[in-house]
Design a protein around this motif. Structure first.
Motif, mmCIF file in Angstrom:
data_model
loop_
_atom_site.group_PDB
_atom_site.id
_atom_site.type_symbol
_atom_site.label_atom_id
_atom_site.label_comp_id
_atom_site.label_asym_id
_atom_site.label_seq_id
_atom_site.Cartn_x
_atom_site.Cartn_y
_atom_site.Cartn_z
ATOM 1 N N THR A 1 0.826 -1.211 0.000
ATOM 2 C CA THR A 1 0.000 0.000 0.000
ATOM 3 C C THR A 1 0.858 1.258 0.000
ATOM 4 O O THR A 1 0.503 2.260 -0.633
ATOM 5 C CB THR A 1 -0.932 0.001 1.221
ATOM 6 O OG1 THR A 1 -0.144 -0.140 2.427
ATOM 7 C CG2 THR A 1 -1.925 -1.138 1.157
ATOM 8 N N ALA B 1 0.753 4.042 -2.910
ATOM 9 C CA ALA B 1 0.505 5.437 -2.541
ATOM 10 C C ALA B 1 1.551 6.359 -3.146
ATOM 11 O O ALA B 1 1.231 7.446 -3.641
ATOM 12 C CB ALA B 1 0.480 5.575 -1.019
ATOM 13 N N ILE C 1 -6.599 5.029 0.948
ATOM 14 C CA ILE C 1 -6.168 3.663 0.700
ATOM 15 C C ILE C 1 -7.293 2.720 1.119
ATOM 16 O O ILE C 1 -7.880 2.876 2.189
ATOM 17 C CB ILE C 1 -4.878 3.329 1.475
ATOM 18 C CG1 ILE C 1 -3.734 4.231 1.005
ATOM 19 C CG2 ILE C 1 -4.498 1.863 1.312
ATOM 20 C CD1 ILE C 1 -2.479 4.101 1.839
ATOM 21 N N GLN D 1 -1.175 4.891 7.289
ATOM 22 C CA GLN D 1 -1.810 6.206 7.291
ATOM 23 C C GLN D 1 -1.136 7.177 8.266
ATOM 24 O O GLN D 1 -1.329 8.392 8.151
ATOM 25 C CB GLN D 1 -3.291 6.071 7.637
ATOM 26 C CG GLN D 1 -3.567 5.451 8.996
ATOM 27 C CD GLN D 1 -5.012 5.045 9.159
ATOM 28 O OE1 GLN D 1 -5.922 5.770 8.776
ATOM 29 N NE2 GLN D 1 -5.234 3.857 9.719
ATOM 30 N N THR E 1 -6.690 4.961 5.759
ATOM 31 C CA THR E 1 -6.722 3.582 5.272
ATOM 32 C C THR E 1 -7.984 2.913 5.801
ATOM 33 O O THR E 1 -8.252 2.941 7.007
ATOM 34 C CB THR E 1 -5.488 2.797 5.729
ATOM 35 O OG1 THR E 1 -4.317 3.474 5.286
ATOM 36 C CG2 THR E 1 -5.496 1.400 5.144
ATOM 37 N N ALA F 1 -4.889 2.365 -3.874
ATOM 38 C CA ALA F 1 -4.507 3.692 -3.392
ATOM 39 C C ALA F 1 -5.044 4.732 -4.368
ATOM 40 O O ALA F 1 -5.053 4.507 -5.586
ATOM 41 C CB ALA F 1 -2.998 3.822 -3.258
ATOM 42 N N SER G 1 -5.040 9.042 -5.165
ATOM 43 C CA SER G 1 -4.563 10.405 -4.901
ATOM 44 C C SER G 1 -4.968 11.276 -6.073
ATOM 45 O O SER G 1 -4.490 11.059 -7.192
ATOM 46 C CB SER G 1 -3.045 10.426 -4.718
ATOM 47 O OG SER G 1 -2.555 11.760 -4.637
ATOM 48 N N GLU H 1 -4.973 6.418 -9.561
ATOM 49 C CA GLU H 1 -5.367 5.261 -8.772
ATOM 50 C C GLU H 1 -4.523 4.067 -9.198
ATOM 51 O O GLU H 1 -4.278 3.858 -10.389
ATOM 52 C CB GLU H 1 -6.851 4.959 -8.979
ATOM 53 C CG GLU H 1 -7.443 3.999 -7.964
ATOM 54 C CD GLU H 1 -8.949 3.886 -8.112
ATOM 55 O OE1 GLU H 1 -9.676 4.252 -7.177
ATOM 56 O OE2 GLU H 1 -9.399 3.444 -9.181
#
Length: 382
Positions: free
Chosen positions: A107, A111, A125, A175, A189, A241, A243, A247
């Motif tokens: 993860t 990220a 996440i 996180q 998360t 993840a 942002s 993805e």
């Protein structure tokens, strides 16, 4: 000749890591635990009895002797204690790698991929675990202890066959560490299970009152014994993840296998890593590492990109449009909003949003029938 000592090597994760490492020539694998005589032996490994209760003390003992150290813990307080040994590790020329496994670990790398592609202040996440996989008592106890600690739920998109699922925030360590390593403002998360029924039960158990009840010793012991014998769902997993508009996802079968193979691959990279204490996303290239790991029977999805926000003219209900208003937006438009009032067909008005600078740098509003400066109106559908 490299010698690798795996503490807790007789568990699900340790066995996977040991099996992967024995396949490389020149590597001696020692599998250690409190009671190695009671465990099923692992071929091509040597057993050893070791009773180590404090990971921070164990890490300090290794780093003081210049021995590399790798930790698969998902508890934030454990990683914080080891991270304080960075100065010692640099002084002795040893490397300690934290956040290794599926979550945290894979993860963290996903990220980093998303943040580099689409920087944002909010990183999300999602973790989907198969409730049909058999887990050890320590893993089940850690999951029970995490229920009810954090609030919040949201939806995440997972690779097929799972699709969109609701995840519930869970105290995974990634996180807490990602804001410092990736420079994002916040990271969250969430956890769900492959079975929607068990996910609903997980959400109900996360309520503070029920979580306190589950932590009572008799209730907790009874529930742990029940969970060890009950397996609903499959053994698949998926992590995603997100942002901004970027993805990335990673999926496969057996999360313990994913964690063990991640640790084994990173152990092979340890001699090339710089001395000090760092998290996995700080020490390896995420694209190369995930690609090499996916070749071991997993699925990697790095090219996923979320669609742009929909144009308001496309999503606006028809009753908000006057009879002559186009039902299609201008080609290549960007959704930017201003406040205006569009008349309803009943003759009343209702405040709503409409376009500004749509196909033109000048502000215009459908109610005023102002044409864009770049050309005629698109033809209406009706």
């Amino acid at each position: 000749m490299n010698t690798v000592l795996i503490l807790g090597g007789y568990g699900a994760v340790g066995r996977e890591a040991a099996t992967a490492l024995t396949g490389h020539p020149g590597t001696t694998v020692i599998v250690a635990g409190r009671n190695p005589g009671d465990a099923r032996p692992i071929p091509a490994t040597r057993p050893m009895r070791v009773d180590a209760a404090d990971p921070a003390d164990l890490a300090r003992a290794c780093l003081e002797r210049g021995i590399h150290y790798l930790d698969v813990s998902a508890s934030h307080h454990v990683l914080t204690g080891i991270q304080e040994l960075d100065g010692l590790a640099r002084e002795r020329g040893a490397t300690a790698v934290l956040s290794v496994g599926l979550v945290p670990g894979i993860t963290n790398l996903l990220a980093r991929v998303c943040v580099e592609r689409s920087p944002t202040s909010d990183l999300r996440i999602g973790v989907l675990l198969g409730s049909g996989e058999q887990h050890g008592p320590a893993a089940l106890a850690w999951t029970l202890d995490g229920l009810g600690q954090l609030d919040g739920s949201w939806t995440m998109s997972f690779p097929a066959p799972y699709g969109r699922r609701s995840v519930h925030r869970f105290p995974f360590s990634d996180q807490y560490t990602l804001p410092g390593t990736l420079g994002v403002a916040t990271a969250s998360t969430g956890l769900c299970l492959d079975s929607r029924l068990t996910t609903g039960l997980l959400a109900a158990a996360g309520r503070p009152a029920i979580a306190r009840l589950l932590r009572r010793s008799k209730v907790r012991d009874l529930l742990l014994r029940t969970l060890e014998k009950t397996h609903l769902g499959s053994d698949g997993f998926a992590v995603t993840a997100r942002s901004g508009r970027a993805e990335a996802a990673f999926s496969g079968r057996l999360q313990s296998r994913a964690t063990g193979r991640t640790a084994a691959l990173l152990i092979r990279h340890l001699p090339t890593l710089p001395p000090g204490v760092g998290h996995i996303e700080q020490l390896v290239d995420p694209f190369a590492f995930l690609t090499e790991l996916a070749a071991d029977g997993f699925d990697l999805h790095l090219g996923r990109r979320l669609p742009a926000a929909p144009c308001p003219l496309r999503t606006m209900p028809r009753w908000r449009h006057s009879p002559r208003m186009p039902m299609r937006c201008w080609p290549g438009c960007t959704p930017t909003w201003v406040n205006c009032t569009i008349p309803r067909r009943t003759g009343t008005t209702r405040p709503t949003g409409c376009l500004a600078a749509h196909c033109s740098p000048k502000t215009w509003c459908p109610r005023r029938r102002r044409r864009p400066s770049t050309g005629p109106w698109p033809r209406s559908r009706g």
